[in-house]
Enzyme design. Structure first.
Site: not given
Ligand code: MG
Length: 367
Positions: A165, A193, A218, A241, A265
């Site tokens: 992250k 990401d 990402e 994403d 997702k």
């Protein structure tokens, strides 16, 4: 078969690590999850779950998920839950948008369809590939040293794919990526990401500084256009994403060659029905996929496992096991991580039995 009753449950899911932090200083300590139970006149019962990553991640929030289900439920009473597509079209006709609110209902109907068919959901989603599939571990945003320590620990547990992250100040993010990259071994996969957290100039600094690192980038920036700009300035493999929120954006991204991998997702697409459509479209276009959801417990993890296990392995970039991050188990029979891999249940439907004592009294029950 007809739907006779819909029940909504709220459940808190605390984290083993205490908190989960990502870009922009956002964090969650206890996930607020929603479980939906769909009952039928033939005694078959299905379950689904939706759990937004807090209220400030995607346009979704926990109370909204529950409110959305209560708005839809009266319209699906009397409908056949095994007619999945007519049911989805009906849901869209009574509540426009709000895909996350429809996701748990859709998953519950797939659970019912599987039980009626006597087949695990992964069979109905295309068929099972192999014995299991690989997982990634998300590494909550901390200091570079702390994140490297977490990666080393989760590597010991069997994970080989790590999603850092980042999305904070570029200098520290560059340190985070380098600190973890130094630990990577042959066969490992590293993903940075940013969860929309960088402005373009910040993303440009990071991708420039890690051009010699074997790392995936990402969702660096908030909008599709910003991400596309960064994509065109880096040769690192690229994952989109948050901005790929439906089939139209997926088509646009493909037309622009905007990504190599798409993160699907389930609730972002409105349930297994449309997540499967997105997955199948990606496979046909040569785009790899991450199969997951915004968050969740045992029931979400079961749904993820069925979609992931029915994805051709060469297209399944990675998937996730949210139920190993949280301290509460909401269902028996949910898939359990084995090292860095997981498998979908071989029981009919999702293969789970909710722990009604954990779910407690329903938050809402249809008439
Ligand atoms: Mg992501």
């Amino acid at each position: 078969m007809k739907i006779t009753r819909v029940l909504v449950y709220q459940v808190d899911l605390p984290l083993h690590e205490g908190s989960y932090k990502w870009s922009g200083g956002k964090s969650v300590e206890v996930f607020d999850s929603t479980v939906v139970r769909v009952e039928t006149d033939e005694g078959v019962v299905g379950h689904g779950e939706v759990c937004p990553l807090g209220p400030a991640y995607l346009p979704a929030y926990a109370a909204g998920a529950r409110e959305g289900v209560t708005a839809i439920a009266p319209h699906i009473i009397g409908q056949d839950p095994t007619d999945i597509m007519p049911l989805n079209r009906l849901m869209e006709s009574v509540l426009k948008g709000h895909p996350y609110a429809k996701s748990a209902i859709d998953i519950a109907c797939w659970d019912i369809l599987g039980q009626v068919a006597g087949q695990p959901v992964c069979k109905l989603l295309g068929g099972r590939y192999g014995d299991d599939f690989p997982l990634y571990r998300a590494i909550s945003q901390e200091s570079p040293e702390a994140m490297a320590g977490k990666v080393a620990g989760y590597r010991e547990e069997g994970y080989r794919k790590f999603q850092l992250k980042v999305g904070a100040d570029p200098e520290t993010d560059i340190e985070r990526i380098h600190a973890v990259a130094a630990l990577m071994q042959k066969g490992d996969v590293l993903i940075a990401d940013a969860n929309t957290g960088w402005l373009k100039h910040q993303a440009m600094r990071v991708v420039g500084a890690v051009r010699d690192v074997d790392v995936y980038i990402e969702q660096p920036c908030l909008t599709y256009e910003e991400c596309l700009s960064i994509r065109r300035h880096t040769d690192r493999p690229f994952v989109l994403d948050e901005c790929i929120d439906g089939i139209a954006m997926l088509n646009r991204g493909h037309a622009d060659q905007a990504m190599d991998v798409v993160n699907i997702k389930i609730s972002k697409f409105g349930g297994l029905t449309y997540a499967k459509l997105a997955r199948d479209l990606c496979v046909s276009l040569g785009i790899a996929v991450t199969i997951e959801d915004s968050w969740g417990g045992d029931i979400t993890t079961a749904a993820i496992a069925h979609l992931a296990h029915s994805t051709p392995p060469e297209f399944l970039f990675t998937s996730t096991d949210f139920n190993s991050y949280v301290t509460v188990s909401t269902a028996e029979g949910a898939p359990q991580r084995d090292g860095g891999n997981m498998a979908a249940s071989r029981e009919p439907g999702l293969g789970i039995q909710p722990r009604m004592n954990v779910l407690g009294d329903p938050h809402w029950v249809s008439e």
